[in-house]
Write an enzyme that holds these catalytic residues in place. Structure first.
Site, short mmCIF file in Angstrom:
data_model
loop_
_atom_site.label_atom_id
_atom_site.label_comp_id
_atom_site.label_asym_id
_atom_site.label_seq_id
_atom_site.Cartn_x
_atom_site.Cartn_y
_atom_site.Cartn_z
N ASP A 13 73.06 32.29 43.27
CA ASP A 13 72.70 32.55 41.87
C ASP A 13 71.98 31.31 41.35
O ASP A 13 71.94 30.27 42.03
CB ASP A 13 73.99 32.79 41.05
CG ASP A 13 73.71 33.00 39.57
OD1 ASP A 13 72.76 33.74 39.24
OD2 ASP A 13 74.41 32.41 38.73
N SER A 14 71.44 31.42 40.13
CA SER A 14 70.81 30.25 39.53
C SER A 14 71.86 29.21 39.13
O SER A 14 71.51 28.09 38.76
CB SER A 14 70.02 30.65 38.28
OG SER A 14 70.91 31.16 37.31
N CYS A 76 72.65 37.51 41.19
CA CYS A 76 71.84 37.17 40.03
C CYS A 76 70.90 38.35 39.77
O CYS A 76 70.12 38.72 40.66
CB CYS A 76 71.03 35.91 40.36
SG CYS A 76 69.85 35.45 39.09
N THR A 78 68.41 38.50 37.72
CA THR A 78 67.03 38.06 37.57
C THR A 78 66.38 37.84 38.94
O THR A 78 65.22 38.24 39.16
CB THR A 78 66.99 36.76 36.74
OG1 THR A 78 67.84 36.93 35.60
CG2 THR A 78 65.59 36.42 36.28
N GLU A 154 76.22 27.44 31.76
CA GLU A 154 75.98 26.36 32.74
C GLU A 154 76.55 25.03 32.27
O GLU A 154 76.86 24.16 33.08
CB GLU A 154 74.47 26.19 32.99
CG GLU A 154 73.89 27.19 33.97
CD GLU A 154 74.58 27.20 35.32
OE1 GLU A 154 74.74 26.14 35.94
OE2 GLU A 154 74.96 28.29 35.78
N CYS A 186 73.55 40.31 33.38
CA CYS A 186 73.34 38.96 33.92
C CYS A 186 74.71 38.45 34.34
O CYS A 186 75.67 38.57 33.56
CB CYS A 186 72.74 38.07 32.82
SG CYS A 186 72.74 36.31 33.23
N THR A 187 74.80 37.92 35.54
CA THR A 187 76.13 37.56 36.05
C THR A 187 76.79 36.43 35.23
O THR A 187 78.01 36.34 35.19
CB THR A 187 76.06 37.18 37.54
OG1 THR A 187 75.02 36.20 37.74
CG2 THR A 187 75.78 38.39 38.40
N HIS A 188 75.98 35.60 34.59
CA HIS A 188 76.58 34.56 33.73
C HIS A 188 77.38 35.17 32.58
O HIS A 188 78.33 34.58 32.10
CB HIS A 188 75.49 33.67 33.14
CG HIS A 188 74.98 32.62 34.08
ND1 HIS A 188 74.12 32.91 35.11
CD2 HIS A 188 75.20 31.28 34.13
CE1 HIS A 188 73.83 31.79 35.76
NE2 HIS A 188 74.47 30.79 35.19
#
Ligand code: DGL
Length: 280
Positions: A13-14, A76, A78, A154, A186-188
């Site tokens: 993921d990012s 992710c 995106t 983040e 979005c996984t976040h």
């Protein structure tokens, strides 16, 4: 002896968002060797170009494959939107992407209005738009780009007044338009579920696709003989989840303070040597 338990599954993921998928994967495969890559030096992906995300995704996949990954979960939305086709045509291993949970949302909604909170890249991508035309023709979809939410997660901020203010701004218009179901695209945002629930109350259902993605991984990994009886013993009632520190090696392209904190929020005993910062 090399058993299939030792054939790693890669997840990337990012940043920390994919840990919401990792958490579901270790519930199903508590003993399996996993490699998690957080590309936090390049986070957020949302505002990046498709080309940039493809390049990062290829680099990370190459790294994970060199470390032995035989299947990769793009945890992710995106990166799935931008890069899954390119990854599948570049590498021979299977890739599992994030599915926008439009189908379950469309069948659950009673008001006929569904909210989708995602990044710009995901909402503009063909996977999301094809899913909409396949499953959302009978519902009204209220889309919202969650600008600013990924950097908050983040930096470890998953509650507090600043976050609430942003969430209120994004969620209120959905609820005002009648949404009784909200898709986390979005996984976040999985880490913001509690904060969103506090805003919308019990009358709105929040759908997180992470458990379904983990189940899909299990199916594909089994078909590809990447998992065996032992690595799936939680399904047979011997759930080691929470009682050990998992069999995951974590990599990050940036600092790993928040990655450690979020992963240890799931499994408190993960030792320091399971985390490595690398320049990729
Ligand atoms: N977790 C990523 C997703 O699911 C976050 C995207 C970003 O870095 O902007 O879309």
């Amino acid at each position: 002896m090399k058993t299939s338990k030792n054939i790693p599954i890669g997840i990337f993921d990012s940043g920390v968002g994919g840990l919401s998928v990792w958490e579901e994967v270790i519930k199903i495969l508590p003993n399996h060797k996993l490699l998690y890559f957080a590309d936090n030096a390049y986070s957020p992906y949302g505002p990046r170009s498709v080309q940039e995300i493809i390049e990062r995704s290829k680099k990370i996949s190459e790294f994970l494959i060199k470390k032995g990954a035989a299947i990769i979960v793009i945890a992710c939305n995106t990166a799935t939107a931008a890069a899954i086709d390119s990854l599948r045509s570049t590498f021979s291993i299977p890739f599992i992407g994030m599915e926008p949970a439009i189908k379950p949302a469309a069948s659950l909604t009673k008001t006929g209005v569904v909210g989708v909170l995602a990044t710009k890249g995901t909402l503009g991508g063909s996977i999301y738009n094809n899913t909409l035309s396949m499953f959302a023709s009978n519902v009204q979809v209220v889309e919202q780009v969650g600008t600013g939410l990924v950097p908050m997660v983040e930096s470890g901020r998953v509650d507090g007044p600043e976050l609430d203010e942003l969430l209120l701004k994004y969620i209120t218009p959905m609820v005002e338009k009648g949404a009784d179901t909200i898709v986390l695209g979005c996984t976040h945002y999985s880490f913001l579920k509690k904060a969103i629930e506090e805003i919308v109350g019990e009358s709105v259902t929040i759908i997180d696709p992470a458990p379904a993605v983990a189940r899909h991984l299990y199916k594909i990994a089994k078909e590809n003989k990447i998992i065996d009886f032992k690595s799936s013993e939680s399904l047979l009632g011997v759930n080691m989840y929470k009682s050990c520190y998992s069999n995951t090696q974590f990599y990050s392209s940036g600092h790993n303070v928040v990655l450690k904190a979020v992963a240890r929020g799931v499994l408190s005993q993960i030792p320091d040597d399971c985390f490595m910062e690398i320049n990729l």
